[in-house]
Write a protein that holds these residues in place. Structure first.
Motif, PDB file in Angstrom:
ATOM      1  N   ASN A  30       0.929  -1.086  -0.111  1.00  0.00           N
ATOM      2  CA  ASN A  30      -0.004  -0.090  -0.038  1.00  0.00           C
ATOM      3  C   ASN A  30       0.793   1.412  -0.070  1.00  0.00           C
ATOM      4  OD1 ASN A  30      -2.200  -1.489   0.178  1.00  0.00           O
ATOM      5  ND2 ASN A  30      -3.014  -0.910   2.130  1.00  0.00           N
ATOM      6  N   GLY A  32       0.412   5.883  -0.606  1.00  0.00           N
ATOM      7  CA  GLY A  32      -0.565   6.563  -0.807  1.00  0.00           C
ATOM      8  C   GLY A  32      -0.140   7.985  -0.080  1.00  0.00           C
ATOM      9  N   LEU A  60      -2.466   3.019 -14.930  1.00  0.00           N
ATOM     10  CA  LEU A  60      -3.224   2.499 -13.676  1.00  0.00           C
ATOM     11  C   LEU A  60      -3.896   1.362 -13.657  1.00  0.00           C
ATOM     12  CD1 LEU A  60      -4.712   6.056 -12.626  1.00  0.00           C
ATOM     13  CD2 LEU A  60      -2.618   5.036 -11.790  1.00  0.00           C
ATOM     14  N   CYS A  71     -13.528   3.817 -11.059  1.00  0.00           N
ATOM     15  CA  CYS A  71     -13.146   4.573  -9.969  1.00  0.00           C
ATOM     16  C   CYS A  71     -13.945   4.952  -9.323  1.00  0.00           C
ATOM     17  CB  CYS A  71     -12.593   6.061 -10.915  1.00  0.00           C
ATOM     18  SG  CYS A  71     -12.147   7.440  -9.878  1.00  0.00           S
ATOM     19  N   PHE A 108      -6.635   1.083  -6.639  1.00  0.00           N
ATOM     20  CA  PHE A 108      -6.536   2.201  -5.878  1.00  0.00           C
ATOM     21  C   PHE A 108      -7.908   2.482  -5.199  1.00  0.00           C
ATOM     22  CE2 PHE A 108      -7.455   3.100 -10.452  1.00  0.00           C
ATOM     23  CZ  PHE A 108      -8.625   3.541 -10.575  1.00  0.00           C
ATOM     24  N   GLN A 124      -5.354   9.564  -0.892  1.00  0.00           N
ATOM     25  CA  GLN A 124      -5.278   8.593  -2.101  1.00  0.00           C
ATOM     26  C   GLN A 124      -4.418   7.333  -1.589  1.00  0.00           C
ATOM     27  OE1 GLN A 124      -2.797  10.797  -4.757  1.00  0.00           O
ATOM     28  NE2 GLN A 124      -3.948  12.566  -4.575  1.00  0.00           N
ATOM     29  N   LYS A 125      -4.945   6.161  -2.060  1.00  0.00           N
ATOM     30  CA  LYS A 125      -3.978   5.036  -1.684  1.00  0.00           C
ATOM     31  C   LYS A 125      -4.277   3.926  -2.946  1.00  0.00           C
ATOM     32  CE  LYS A 125      -5.979   0.702   0.557  1.00  0.00           C
ATOM     33  NZ  LYS A 125      -7.128   0.170   1.538  1.00  0.00           N
ATOM     34  N   ASN A 126      -2.944   3.535  -2.982  1.00  0.00           N
ATOM     35  CA  ASN A 126      -2.699   2.681  -4.350  1.00  0.00           C
ATOM     36  C   ASN A 126      -1.841   1.448  -4.142  1.00  0.00           C
ATOM     37  OD1 ASN A 126      -3.361   5.043  -6.361  1.00  0.00           O
ATOM     38  ND2 ASN A 126      -1.988   5.889  -4.885  1.00  0.00           N
ATOM     39  N   HIS A 127      -2.073   0.502  -4.956  1.00  0.00           N
ATOM     40  CA  HIS A 127      -0.940  -0.645  -4.658  1.00  0.00           C
ATOM     41  C   HIS A 127       0.356  -0.104  -5.489  1.00  0.00           C
ATOM     42  CE1 HIS A 127       0.871  -4.552  -4.881  1.00  0.00           C
ATOM     43  NE2 HIS A 127       0.130  -4.854  -4.138  1.00  0.00           N
ATOM     44  N   HIS A 128       1.454  -0.444  -4.823  1.00  0.00           N
ATOM     45  CA  HIS A 128       2.543   0.072  -5.507  1.00  0.00           C
ATOM     46  C   HIS A 128       2.971  -0.630  -6.745  1.00  0.00           C
ATOM     47  CE1 HIS A 128       6.259   2.062  -5.777  1.00  0.00           C
ATOM     48  NE2 HIS A 128       7.278   1.150  -5.276  1.00  0.00           N
ATOM     49  N   ILE A 131       2.021   2.445  -9.349  1.00  0.00           N
ATOM     50  CA  ILE A 131       2.411   3.680  -9.231  1.00  0.00           C
ATOM     51  C   ILE A 131       3.109   3.930  -8.180  1.00  0.00           C
ATOM     52  CG2 ILE A 131       0.620   4.426  -7.546  1.00  0.00           C
ATOM     53  CD1 ILE A 131      -0.165   6.731  -9.285  1.00  0.00           C
ATOM     54  N   ARG A 136       2.075   9.436  -8.290  1.00  0.00           N
ATOM     55  CA  ARG A 136       1.116   9.964  -7.603  1.00  0.00           C
ATOM     56  C   ARG A 136       0.918  11.854  -7.851  1.00  0.00           C
ATOM     57  NH1 ARG A 136       3.121   6.914  -3.364  1.00  0.00           N
ATOM     58  NH2 ARG A 136       4.077   8.854  -2.009  1.00  0.00           N
TER      59      ARG A 136
END
Length: 222
Positions: A30, A32, A60, A71, A108, A124-128, A131, A136
């Protein structure tokens, strides 16, 4: 069941994918940020700006998935809490502990959190795997520019983003090139006398290994 590594990942993505399998169900990758937005925010225009930015950003999604990732923007309002900012921070810490499965159609999560009449937090939270910090920043800047274009009529340049397939093709061409051979020889020479790690840590006994949550480690260089 044996693991089958997807064949259409970049080298870095493949490393993240494999490492994530070792920590299944843990938020090890994770990543973000949270941005503070001051002033009156048109939530409808912001959501439209974000959706359109996601739609024009093929990076993405993972290569094997076609079309833009879905989204969803969560809207939270903590203005009536005794301490809106503390409540928001607790919510964000909890959310960052929830893993994003690599099988999810969207890797995300986004939320707008109201903590004041003229103060909104963009979480904002994303899987690495899709991104990094630079990505970001670019995503945030593009969304902000599109929002201003929608609300105030400011110009917005057309974005010609490379697809995951195009990036993978470029990486494969490089890997089979003379430039790659020269770069490999250079770095092998630079690290021929590798001094070893700066910090000796039993990685089996860290918070990362136990829960998948990263922790800060302080140490002094000798």
């Amino acid at each position: 069941m044996p693991l089958v590594l997807p064949s259409d990942l970049s080298i870095n993505q493949a490393a993240i994918w494999l490492d994530q399998q070792l920590f299944a169900g843990k938020p090890i990758y994770n990543t973000g940020q949270v941005l503070a937005i001051r002033g009156e925010l048109r939530v409808d225009l912001f959501e439209r700006a974000l959706r359109e930015t996601i739609a024009e950003s093929p990076g993405l999604r993972l290569p094997q998935r076609s079309g833009p990732a879905p989204c969803n923007l969560s809207i939270l309002d903590f203005r009536k809490e005794n301490d809106p900012r503390a409540t928001a921070e607790q919510w964000m810490r909890t959310e960052m502990r929830r893993p994003i499965s690599l099988d999810d159609s969207a890797l995300f999560r986004f939320a707008l959190i109201r903590v004041g009449d003229d103060h909104t937090l963009w979480f904002q939270k994303n899987h690495h795997i899709i991104i990094d910090a630079t990505g970001r920043r670019l995503l945030s800047e593009r969304t902000a520019r599109r929002y201003r274009a929608l609300r105030f009529g400011e110009p917005l340049a057309v974005l010609d983003a490379a697809t995951p397939e195009e990036l993978l093709d470029a990486e494969r061409r490089y890997m089979s090139s003379a430039s790659h051979d020269a770069d490999r020889s250079y770095w092998l020479e630079q690290f021929a006398q590798w001094p070893g790690p700066l910090l000796e840590v039993d990685w089996r006994n860290t918070e990362r290994a136990r829960s998948g949550i990263h922790e800060r480690i302080g140490f002094a260089l000798k």
